[in-house]
Scaffold this motif. Sequence first.
Motif, PDB file in Angstrom:
ATOM      1  N   TYR A   4      21.749  34.022  17.783  1.00 50.32           N
ATOM      2  CA  TYR A   4      23.130  34.336  18.124  1.00 50.32           C
ATOM      3  C   TYR A   4      24.150  33.283  17.707  1.00 50.32           C
ATOM      4  CZ  TYR A   4      21.099  38.035  20.906  1.00 50.32           C
ATOM      5  OH  TYR A   4      20.408  39.140  21.313  1.00 50.32           O
ATOM      6  N   TRP A   5      23.723  32.063  17.408  1.00 48.91           N
ATOM      7  CA  TRP A   5      24.668  31.002  17.094  1.00 48.91           C
ATOM      8  C   TRP A   5      24.157  30.183  15.905  1.00 48.91           C
ATOM      9  CZ3 TRP A   5      27.480  28.341  21.674  1.00 48.91           C
ATOM     10  CH2 TRP A   5      28.557  27.607  21.213  1.00 48.91           C
ATOM     11  N   PRO A   6      24.017  30.823  14.756  1.00 48.86           N
ATOM     12  CA  PRO A   6      23.535  30.068  13.591  1.00 48.86           C
ATOM     13  C   PRO A   6      24.635  29.175  13.039  1.00 48.86           C
ATOM     14  CG  PRO A   6      24.145  32.271  12.945  1.00 48.86           C
ATOM     15  CD  PRO A   6      24.304  32.204  14.449  1.00 48.86           C
ATOM     16  N   ILE A   7      24.238  28.204  12.261  1.00 50.54           N
ATOM     17  CA  ILE A   7      25.242  27.383  11.582  1.00 50.54           C
ATOM     18  C   ILE A   7      25.850  28.249  10.483  1.00 50.54           C
ATOM     19  CG2 ILE A   7      23.582  26.330   9.993  1.00 50.54           C
ATOM     20  CD1 ILE A   7      25.261  23.766  10.212  1.00 50.54           C
ATOM     21  N   ALA A  49      28.156  30.313  26.937  1.00 49.66           N
ATOM     22  CA  ALA A  49      28.705  30.763  25.648  1.00 49.66           C
ATOM     23  C   ALA A  49      27.965  31.992  25.139  1.00 49.66           C
ATOM     24  CB  ALA A  49      28.627  29.631  24.622  1.00 49.66           C
ATOM     25  N   LEU A  50      26.659  31.998  25.236  1.00 48.55           N
ATOM     26  CA  LEU A  50      25.882  33.149  24.767  1.00 48.55           C
ATOM     27  C   LEU A  50      26.106  34.378  25.649  1.00 48.55           C
ATOM     28  CD1 LEU A  50      22.557  31.424  23.690  1.00 48.55           C
ATOM     29  CD2 LEU A  50      24.287  32.465  22.214  1.00 48.55           C
ATOM     30  N   GLU A  51      26.216  34.182  26.951  1.00 47.88           N
ATOM     31  CA  GLU A  51      26.495  35.305  27.857  1.00 47.88           C
ATOM     32  C   GLU A  51      27.850  35.934  27.535  1.00 47.88           C
ATOM     33  OE1 GLU A  51      26.083  33.462  31.684  1.00 47.88           O
ATOM     34  OE2 GLU A  51      23.928  33.889  31.787  1.00 47.88           O
ATOM     35  N   LEU A  52      28.860  35.103  27.278  1.00 47.21           N
ATOM     36  CA  LEU A  52      30.183  35.615  26.925  1.00 47.21           C
ATOM     37  C   LEU A  52      30.159  36.320  25.574  1.00 47.21           C
ATOM     38  CD1 LEU A  52      32.391  32.655  28.169  1.00 47.21           C
ATOM     39  CD2 LEU A  52      32.272  34.959  29.148  1.00 47.21           C
ATOM     40  N   TYR A  53      29.424  35.752  24.634  1.00 49.37           N
ATOM     41  CA  TYR A  53      29.288  36.362  23.314  1.00 49.37           C
ATOM     42  C   TYR A  53      28.687  37.763  23.427  1.00 49.37           C
ATOM     43  CZ  TYR A  53      27.299  37.401  18.744  1.00 49.37           C
ATOM     44  OH  TYR A  53      26.950  38.024  17.576  1.00 49.37           O
TER      45      TYR A  53
END
Length: 100
Positions: A4-7, A49-53
Amino acid sequence: MHKYWPILSCNDISSCNNKMNSFWADQWEQHGTCSTSVTEDLYGYFLTALELYLKYNVMEVLLQAKVKPSNSNTYPSVVLISAIENAFHAKPQLDCKTVM
């Protein structure tokens, strides 16, 4: 995190030369440390952050508004604000910076 949060500047994690951990460390230093009164620690920051995403899929909202990530195309801020406002019934705050 990798899913979910790659560079964003690396197409393949194996070619990032460990920049992935550096990117996440920078995110924590720049943004997460200011949120400790809410998220308590590094783990809480990224979890929040991931929950909001996952709850507010802003990327999908922008894609539906025909706004696609691009290194060459730009969009008027009113287009971004309108798309987000229509989807979530709240006006976003945009802070734009020119990158040289």
